[in-house]
Every structure is written in structure tokens, then in C-alpha cells.
Write a protein that holds these residues in place. Structure first.
Motif, PDB file in Angstrom:
ATOM      1  N   ASP A 117       0.832  -1.211   0.000  1.00  0.00           N
ATOM      2  CA  ASP A 117       0.000   0.000   0.000  1.00  0.00           C
ATOM      3  C   ASP A 117       0.860   1.251   0.000  1.00  0.00           C
ATOM      4  N   THR A 118       0.352   2.279  -0.667  1.00  0.00           N
ATOM      5  CA  THR A 118       1.061   3.552  -0.790  1.00  0.00           C
ATOM      6  C   THR A 118       1.327   4.171   0.577  1.00  0.00           C
ATOM      7  N   GLY A 119       0.369   4.021   1.505  1.00  0.00           N
ATOM      8  CA  GLY A 119       0.489   4.654   2.812  1.00  0.00           C
ATOM      9  C   GLY A 119       1.431   3.944   3.771  1.00  0.00           C
ATOM     10  N   ARG A 120       2.020   2.823   3.367  1.00  0.00           N
ATOM     11  CA  ARG A 120       2.989   2.082   4.177  1.00  0.00           C
ATOM     12  C   ARG A 120       2.416   1.619   5.514  1.00  0.00           C
ATOM     13  N   LEU A 121       1.106   1.370   5.547  1.00  0.00           N
ATOM     14  CA  LEU A 121       0.481   0.902   6.790  1.00  0.00           C
ATOM     15  C   LEU A 121       0.590  -0.610   6.921  1.00  0.00           C
ATOM     16  N   GLY A 122       0.583  -1.316   5.776  1.00  0.00           N
ATOM     17  CA  GLY A 122       0.598  -2.773   5.803  1.00  0.00           C
ATOM     18  C   GLY A 122       2.019  -3.316   5.774  1.00  0.00           C
ATOM     19  N   PRO A 123       2.155  -4.642   5.786  1.00  0.00           N
ATOM     20  CA  PRO A 123       3.470  -5.277   5.816  1.00  0.00           C
ATOM     21  C   PRO A 123       4.236  -5.127   4.499  1.00  0.00           C
ATOM     22  N   LEU A 124       5.506  -5.511   4.532  1.00  0.00           N
ATOM     23  CA  LEU A 124       6.315  -5.560   3.305  1.00  0.00           C
ATOM     24  C   LEU A 124       6.352  -6.997   2.804  1.00  0.00           C
ATOM     25  N   PHE A 125       6.356  -7.120   1.498  1.00  0.00           N
ATOM     26  CA  PHE A 125       6.419  -8.441   0.870  1.00  0.00           C
ATOM     27  C   PHE A 125       7.596  -8.481  -0.095  1.00  0.00           C
ATOM     28  N   ARG A 126       8.213  -9.650  -0.182  1.00  0.00           N
ATOM     29  CA  ARG A 126       9.284  -9.808  -1.185  1.00  0.00           C
ATOM     30  C   ARG A 126       8.624 -10.189  -2.498  1.00  0.00           C
ATOM     31  N   MET A 127       8.780  -9.328  -3.470  1.00  0.00           N
ATOM     32  CA  MET A 127       8.021  -9.506  -4.713  1.00  0.00           C
ATOM     33  C   MET A 127       8.631  -8.674  -5.839  1.00  0.00           C
ATOM     34  N   HIS A 128       8.186  -8.932  -7.070  1.00  0.00           N
ATOM     35  CA  HIS A 128       8.473  -8.003  -8.164  1.00  0.00           C
ATOM     36  C   HIS A 128       7.680  -6.733  -7.872  1.00  0.00           C
ATOM     37  N   THR A 129       8.369  -5.600  -7.910  1.00  0.00           N
ATOM     38  CA  THR A 129       7.654  -4.350  -7.635  1.00  0.00           C
ATOM     39  C   THR A 129       8.212  -3.219  -8.494  1.00  0.00           C
ATOM     40  N   LEU A 130       7.313  -2.322  -8.867  1.00  0.00           N
ATOM     41  CA  LEU A 130       7.728  -1.095  -9.562  1.00  0.00           C
ATOM     42  C   LEU A 130       7.916   0.030  -8.553  1.00  0.00           C
ATOM     43  N   GLY A 131       7.745  -0.282  -7.285  1.00  0.00           N
ATOM     44  CA  GLY A 131       7.808   0.739  -6.228  1.00  0.00           C
ATOM     45  C   GLY A 131       6.409   1.110  -5.775  1.00  0.00           C
ATOM     46  N   HIS A 132       6.233   1.216  -4.454  1.00  0.00           N
ATOM     47  CA  HIS A 132       4.878   1.449  -3.941  1.00  0.00           C
ATOM     48  C   HIS A 132       4.358   2.840  -4.279  1.00  0.00           C
ATOM     49  N   GLY A 133       5.225   3.705  -4.767  1.00  0.00           N
ATOM     50  CA  GLY A 133       4.771   5.037  -5.155  1.00  0.00           C
ATOM     51  C   GLY A 133       4.367   5.123  -6.624  1.00  0.00           C
ATOM     52  N   PHE A 134       4.496   4.007  -7.341  1.00  0.00           N
ATOM     53  CA  PHE A 134       4.222   4.039  -8.788  1.00  0.00           C
ATOM     54  C   PHE A 134       2.717   4.068  -9.070  1.00  0.00           C
ATOM     55  N   VAL A 135       2.316   5.038  -9.896  1.00  0.00           N
ATOM     56  CA  VAL A 135       0.906   5.109 -10.316  1.00  0.00           C
ATOM     57  C   VAL A 135       0.844   4.872 -11.818  1.00  0.00           C
ATOM     58  N   PRO A 136       0.337   3.707 -12.241  1.00  0.00           N
ATOM     59  CA  PRO A 136       0.343   3.390 -13.677  1.00  0.00           C
ATOM     60  C   PRO A 136      -0.662   4.228 -14.458  1.00  0.00           C
ATOM     61  N   PRO A 137      -0.423   4.395 -15.769  1.00  0.00           N
ATOM     62  CA  PRO A 137      -1.415   5.069 -16.614  1.00  0.00           C
ATOM     63  C   PRO A 137      -2.775   4.378 -16.487  1.00  0.00           C
ATOM     64  N   ALA A 138      -3.842   5.147 -16.743  1.00  0.00           N
ATOM     65  CA  ALA A 138      -5.208   4.673 -16.483  1.00  0.00           C
ATOM     66  C   ALA A 138      -5.727   3.767 -17.594  1.00  0.00           C
ATOM     67  N   VAL A 139      -5.077   2.619 -17.810  1.00  0.00           N
ATOM     68  CA  VAL A 139      -5.611   1.660 -18.781  1.00  0.00           C
ATOM     69  C   VAL A 139      -6.922   1.086 -18.254  1.00  0.00           C
ATOM     70  N   HIS A 140      -7.721   0.509 -19.186  1.00  0.00           N
ATOM     71  CA  HIS A 140      -9.042   0.026 -18.792  1.00  0.00           C
ATOM     72  C   HIS A 140      -9.011  -1.269 -17.992  1.00  0.00           C
ATOM     73  N   ALA A 141      -7.909  -1.995 -18.070  1.00  0.00           N
ATOM     74  CA  ALA A 141      -7.804  -3.205 -17.260  1.00  0.00           C
ATOM     75  C   ALA A 141      -7.422  -2.810 -15.842  1.00  0.00           C
ATOM     76  N   GLY A 142      -8.359  -2.175 -15.144  1.00  0.00           N
ATOM     77  CA  GLY A 142      -8.090  -1.624 -13.818  1.00  0.00           C
ATOM     78  C   GLY A 142      -7.565  -2.671 -12.852  1.00  0.00           C
ATOM     79  N   GLY A 143      -8.019  -3.906 -13.030  1.00  0.00           N
ATOM     80  CA  GLY A 143      -7.593  -4.980 -12.137  1.00  0.00           C
ATOM     81  C   GLY A 143      -6.132  -5.379 -12.306  1.00  0.00           C
ATOM     82  N   LEU A 144      -5.497  -4.863 -13.343  1.00  0.00           N
ATOM     83  CA  LEU A 144      -4.091  -5.226 -13.580  1.00  0.00           C
ATOM     84  C   LEU A 144      -3.139  -4.082 -13.245  1.00  0.00           C
ATOM     85  N   ARG A 145      -3.665  -3.002 -12.686  1.00  0.00           N
ATOM     86  CA  ARG A 145      -2.828  -1.835 -12.397  1.00  0.00           C
ATOM     87  C   ARG A 145      -2.208  -1.969 -11.002  1.00  0.00           C
ATOM     88  N   ALA A 146      -1.337  -2.957 -10.834  1.00  0.00           N
ATOM     89  CA  ALA A 146      -0.761  -3.229  -9.522  1.00  0.00           C
ATOM     90  C   ALA A 146       0.750  -3.061  -9.576  1.00  0.00           C
TER      91      ALA A 146
END
Lengths: 455, 455
Positions: B312-341
Motif C-alpha cells: 500500500d502507498t500509505g505504508r500501513l501494511g506489511p512488506l512483501f518480497r516480490m516483483h515491484t515497480l515501487g509502492h509510489g508508482f501510479v500506472p497510466p489509467a488503462v481500462h484493465a483496472g484490475g491489472l494496475r498493480a
């Protein structure tokens, strides 16, 4: 674990359609009449609008009519459709009744309409047509036509009532996604449309007008087939896959309905579910009550006249003997657009006339109340049309609670409401009206019913 | 007649969920970290946010975990879901490949999300919670939560990203029909929301902000359970009913996939389909390629870093080891909203890291092109998310045509597109952009990934 779903495998799908005309006692069904001569339509006249196999089905008194393999292969995309026992709804109602529903919303366009769009497209394709043309009100039928045309590599042209075209852009977008062309009606593409627009440039359109435009477009292009979404014998016939499957599924549930409930506009969904049960009854099977549920805003069966009347406002098509409010009747704009029909399929009309079916009219807010209760217990948000069947199924289940009787109730859930959530919004906002038709308008429309063959 | 549907009866439904952690070679999956101490989360810490059975599932290395009867009874509303062979698409592509798809759109909310919303609601109910709270982007997850809450007589509160709340009123109406309360985020209901609105009254919201609001609301009401829609181990676990059914259905088809394709955001749909196949492979079964497909606009797997990061952007939840673009990344508004992670479920990330899965990023117009082709041949209009899987399935089938090889391709059709027709409208109008993230923004976001445990 309580069993709630009764599935059939694809190998248990019906291989024939069931034709109620084979089992109807008394006189054969009244023939359709030529709009000009008022004489029974001949096969040759019917051949102007329908391919031969569909004429055969329209007139047949054979009990079983084979479903072509190509149609069954496409049906397999969502058929056999599931039949559920609504145990959570039963518990919420505290009823001893057992409530079952047959769900058609799994079809690609979300309602029962593709059951007939696909065979109609198939037979038109066989007859050499390269495209289909039709009209649609709320868009269920237009979507099904667009889908069926895409399966057979045909074009599709849909005249959509302008007010719905504007209110339901998602339905239009669905048709276009399938490759159909969708035009708001009245349009400038036809003589009929241009004439109406000249008189009233802001005309919101009606199903009668859209039908006239589709028929005109059809008449001018020999490559097009005209297809229709309800009422005609062959359309009702195609829908009987629903009830045939339901009979087998009730066997799996080791139960049999005392009451079968369906919403009723042109009658195809109701007939599809109930005719196979009525057939069993007529052939000496168990007694079953069938209840047709219509909107109070369009009380065709409960307040209509049984007479020959036109199905279209423009009087271009044949006359049918049916319950009718008059071909000039325009019902209030309730959200169950698929039930706003001034007349009903002649075979359904005959069943009501002969006492094989009962009819009941219900106001739309009561239907939405039942629809929300259903969504919150059973999980499926129903189409506004389907909420009419739910309302009466719930009422009958509550009567069982009062009387302490454990009846078995089966209703048809003809489609999901994912395209109709604006109507639910209005229901929650308290802005849904329970319009009933004005008595004077009803009387006027009844006066417009022609005098042909009134008896 | 060519067989196209491979159905399982309700008695063939899986009775356990499949846990990939039992079969993963090498080190056990990396634990989540406490956001303050950066030490592995303890069970006691997890108990603040999850009922005991879900913690057990989150940490389990057992291969099979029993599905409670109450959950299976609700799954039966649409499960086992159908598996189809896409024969018409194969013919249209002229490919020797056999293409199959597993369809999750028959669920009441139109996607795979209820597979996990229902068990999460169930366990929270057992733990004495009377309501659920969560966040949602495009609304698929919020709808599933609303549905699940209604099944268990619980309240549901959904913080929905404001721009989606305004663009997708039908999704909100669906949640409300199930009885949920849906609030556009940022809202004035939480400290987090008020602070953001004070800085930027026109803030369109983001999933990160909505998550922070849901977590704050959760922390303040002990009667509420917090539920989440993807990424976590137990969420992926619940989705494995999809792949387990698919294995049995491929047996019915007397075939086995060479390639399994799924769209990938948080990873739950992809994992649900592919993990059971990967498990078979890891236990000595047949080799199978798994391809994760993400939007070019949000290239988490193809351009992300493998590191510990916040979900989460607010850093309230735990950290996970994963592929990440960075928790501050906001992707362009494509229509596949469920894939904007910006990040992906740790187990999926691990599979990619270990070479058990490949990843591919595709631009959205290419996906819509494939989605329209699919709709016009197979009849189902896919959700924008699902078109990503279709795109790659089609590409692989075309490669088979070029190479003259007859591979078997199975892809996940995670949902229908009935709520997304505005996106199809834009595709046809030619106004869909193929936005890719700005390189500088990507670099900035990557710089924001914390240095904890980077390897």
C-alpha cells in the motif's frame, strides 16, 4: 451439504424442440391473417419473410422437432443452463415451500434470447441470406441477434427504440462489439422513419416504429433475413429447451413443480419454461399450475381483449389472434422493457383462454423489492423482467407459510441485471413510479383493435 | 457434433484448495515483514488483521486445505465453472493449435473474485465479525465483497477509487444492490482521506489511498473484518479451485496444456489457474509453460525489481518480497483496472524468479483487438483484464500456424466485459491510448523501494 445446483452435462442437452401444438386439445391454433386480405396467411405469403424450415416450424403440429447440430453446438456455450434450489431465499422467507429457479443469464448476452436468435440466424444463413435485420426495445433481442449473426459470419442491422438507444449505451456497445450496426429509431434511413421525424423531430420512438423500419429495410434488400424475438410459434418453440432441461433437472432434485412461474411480455420466456410441463400435463402427467406475470403498466393478459390484432403499430405485418391491448397502445416506460408488449404470442394467449395458465399483473416497485431480496439471498441480480416472476414466486411461498403447505415452486430467471443497474439505483432512490395505464388510453387503444374475426 | 464444452457436475467440484508452497523446491517462501520493525511478521501480529484459519492458510505448507461445506455450497452457485474449446477461434485463426479457456464470468459478479471473497467472509463471520471493510479499484473486488457479505448477513463497506466511482456507476450500484455501502476515496470519513483532500481537494484517488482508508476504518471498529482481493498467499490459495477443475476438464477433453496463460495484476487469477498445473509438474508431471500477461502500462514482472516493498502507498501494511515497480508508482489509467498493480503476489513473483513462469507485457489496444476477435467467434465479450490472456493465447496459436505445430493452449477468461463496454466503445472510436509509463517516473518509483533485505 445441502444440494442447491442441479446440472446437466452437455450430453444431456435436449436434441429436439417441444411443440405444444401437438398436445393442445380442441381446435387447432388460429392461423395468422394477411394484413390486407384478412384471409389466413398462405405458405407462399409467409415465404416472403421466413425461410422454409421456420415456416414448417411455425405451422407444425409435430410434437418434436429436431435441433440442428450446428445450433446445438452453439447452445453448448451456456446450455444446459443450471437449475437451482433457492434454499437461502426459502430460509429468509421462513417458508415450507421449496423454491427452484431456472437461470438463463449465463448466455453470452445475459438472457434467454439467444435460444431463438441462433436457430433463426442458422436457417436464414442456409437460405442464402448474408445479413439479418431486426428491431429491439431495451436491447436484449438486438444483442442476441448481433451475437447470432457473428457466429454465422452474417451482418446484423438493429433498429433500436431511440429513447433506449440513448439511455442504454452499453447495450448498443455490446451489439457493436459483435459487429452489428445499431441505429436509433425513428431514423432517416427509412421512409417510415423520415415521415415520423418530419411530423415530430423529437419522437422518442417505439417498438412498433422500430419494427416498421426493420420491415422496410428487409423488404428493400433481398440479401437480408428478418428475425423476431418473441410471440411467433417458432420463437416459442426454440425456447422450449429451457423447460425440457428443467424437467430433467427436477428429476435430479427428486421433485416436481406444483407451480411454474414466468414473466410475460411477448411470451417466449414463459412458454419456453412452461410448455414442456404443460405438455406432460396434457398427456396425462401431473397437474401443474402455470402463472404468467406481467407488469401492471402493461396488463395484456389481465385486461386485454382476445381478438385478431396487429403485432406492429404500422400494420405492415400479419394479424394474430391473441390477448391484446390494441396495437396503438403505448405502455408507461417501466424498466422491464422486455415486457412492454401490447399483444402476446397466440399460443400463450390460447393457454390462458383455455384455462391452462393463469395471469397476474404486478407493479414494478413490488418486483424490485423481490429482486433485491433475491439478490441478497441467492446472489444473482435479476433483470427487471425476471423480477416479475420472482415477485409471484415469493408471494406463493409466503402463502405456503400462511397455509402451512409445502408446495414446490419453479420460476424462470430469464436474465441477469448487469445492464439494468440504473433501474436499481432509481429503486433505491425511491424515484421509481408505479405507473398504470390511463383508463381512457386503454379504452382508446381497445377501440383501435380491428373487427376481423372478433368472436 | 464437435464437443466444445467440458462440464463437471457439482459432485466433481474440488473439496480442497491446492497450496503450491507444499511443492515449491528450494527455500520456503520469504516471510512478510512488519512495516515498523522490518522483522518477519509474527502470528500474533497477523492476528490483528486476520482470523486464525486465514493465518494458518497464509503460512501453511500443507498441500491440500479443506474447503468448508458452507463455502462449497456457495461456490455451487457457479462452480464448477465451464471449460471450453475455442474451436471457432481456432478456425478463424487457421491454426493447428488447440485452444481452451476456463471461464469465470458466470459468477454472480462476473469475475473470479468471489472465489476468495466467500471464504474470507466465512472465516471472518466465524471469528465473530459482523461486517467487512475493503478497498476496490475498478469495482470487481468490491462487488465480490458485497456479495459475500450479503451471503453471511454481514455489512460491507467499500472504499472505491474516486475516479472509478464516478466512471463506473454500475459497479457502485451493484455493490449497493447487495446492501454494501460504497464511498469514493479519498473521503472525509478517515484521517488519511481528510489529509489528502486538504492537500488536493480534486484528488482522483488511487488504490493505495483507498487501502489506507479501509485499513484505518478497520482499525477503529473491532466488529469489522478486513478482506483483500489479491496477492496474499491465502487469496491465491482460494483461487486454485479454478486450476483444479481445469485439470479434470482437460482430462475429459483427453488433452493436456503445453501452455497455460493468465492475465496478471496482483496475480490471483493467474495463480488460481496455473498453480495446480505447476504443482503437477513439480511432482514429476508433464512439463507446462506458464505465461503471465501484464499490461505494458504496468510492467511489474517484466520491468520490476525483486525486493521487499509495501503493498500500500500509505505504508500501513506489511512488506512483501516480490516483483515491484515501487509502492509510489501510479500506472497510466488503462481500462484493465484490475491489472494496475505495482507489486505482485509473492508466490507468483517467486515462480517467475525460479523460472517456473514467463512474463510478457502487452499494450491495451492489441488486447482489445484480440478481445473483439474472441467475442465475434466465441460469443463472450471478455473483461479488459481477460483480453490480455487472449492476446497471448492468440499470439501463441499464430506462432503454431507459422511453425506448423499443434500445441495445446489453455487460458483463463477471468470475467465478462458487461461492465466495461465503455472501454470497447473507446476502442472502436480509436481513442484508446497505449500509454506506457514514463521512464523517469519508473526510475523515481524504483528509487522509493526500501532497502530492507534487497538481495
Amino acid at each position: 451439504m445441502d444440494r442447491t445446483r442441479f446440472s446437466l452435462g452437455e450430453n444431456d442437452a435436449p436434441t429436439t424442440w417441444y411443440n405444444l401444438a401437438a398436445d393442445l386439445p380442441g381446435a387447432p391454433p388460429a392461423p395468422a391473417l394477411n394484413p390486407k386480405t384478412h384471409q389466413p396467411l398462405t405458405r407462399a405469403e409467409m415465404a416472403h419473410t421466413m425461410p422454409e424450415p421456420l415456416i414448417e416450424q411455425e405451422l407444425s403440429t409435430e410434437r418434436e422437432i429436431e435441433i440442428p447440430d450446428a445450433v446445438r453446438e452453439l447452445y453448448a456455450l451456456w446450455r444446459p443452463s443450471p437449475l437451482f434450489r433457492a434454499r437461502r431465499l426459502e430460509r429468509a422467507l421462513g417458508t415450507p415451500a421449496r423454491i427452484y429457479y431456472k437461470y438463463e443469464g449465463g448466455a453470452p448476452t445475459g438472457s434467454h434470447k439467444p435460444n431463438t436468435a441462433i436457430p433463426q440466424a442458422y436457417y436464414n444463413k442456409l437460405a442464402g441470406k448474408t445479413g439479418l435485420v431486426t428491431e429491439t426495445g431495451a436491447g436484449q433481442w438486438g444483442s442476441a441477434t448481433a451475437l447470432a449473426a457473428s457466429f454465422f459470419g452474417m451482418t446484423a442491422k438493429v433498429y433500436m427504440v431511440k429513447v433506449s438507444f440513448e439511455q442504454k449505451p452499453y447495450r448498443r456497445a455490446l451489439m457493436e462489439t459483435y459487429g452489428a450496426r445499431c441505429t436509433p429509431s425513428p431514423s432517416t434511413e427509412t421512409e417510415v422513419g423520415r415521415k415520423i421525424l418530419a411530423d415530430d423531430p423529437d419522437c422518442p420512438g417505439s417498438l412498433g416504429i422500430a419494427t416498421s423500419e426493420a420491415l422496410e429495410a428487409f423488404a428493400q434488400d433481398p440479401d437480408l433475413g428478418y428475425v423476431l424475438g418473441s410471440a411467433a410459434n417458432h420463437v416459442l418453440l426454440h425456447q422450449t429447451v429451457i423447460g425440457q432441461e428443467a424437467i430433467r433437472q427436477m428429476e435430479l432434485a427428486e421433485d416436481y413443480p406444483d407451480i411454474v412461474v414466468g414473466c410475460s411480455g411477448g411470451g417466449s420466456n414463459l412458454a419456453g419454461l412452461s410448455f414442456p410441463f404443460l405438455g406432460e400435463r396434457l398427456r396425462g402427467g401431473r397437474d401443474v399450475r402455470v402463472i404468467a406475470v406481467e407488469p401492471a403498466a402493461c396488463p395484456t393478459l389481465t385486461q386485454g381483449t382476445i381478438a385478431y390484432d396487429y403485432a406492429d403499430t404500422g400494420r405492415l405485418g400479419p394479424l394474430f389472434r391473441m390477448h391484446t391491448l390494441g396495437h396503438g397502445f403505448v405502455p408507461p416506460a417501466v424498466h422491464a422493457g422486455g415486457l412492454r408488449a401490447h399483444g402476446i404470442g397466440p399460443l400463450v394467449s390460447r393457454c390462458v383462454e383455455d384455462g391452462l395458465m393463469e395471469a397476474r399483473a404486478v407493479p414494478q416497485t413490488d418486483c424490485f423489492e423481490a429482486g433485491v431480496r433475491f439478490a441478497r439471498t441467492e446472489g444473482i441480480v435479476p433483470a427487471p423482467e425476471s423480477t416479475h416472476a420472482i415477485r409471484v414466486a415469493v408471494d406463493e411461498a409466503l402463502r405456503c407459510r400462511e397455509e402451512g403447505t409445502a408446495k414446490t415452486i419453479l420460476f424462470g430467471l430469464s436474465g441477469h441485471g448487469h445492464f439494468d443497474l440504473a433501474a436499481y439505483d432509481r429503486y433505491f432512490a425511491g424515484t421509481l413510479a408505479d405507473d398504470r395505464p390511463d383508463e381512457a388510453l386503454l379504452a382508446d387503444a381497445a377501440d383501435g383493435i380491428p373487427l376481423v374475426g372478433r368472436g
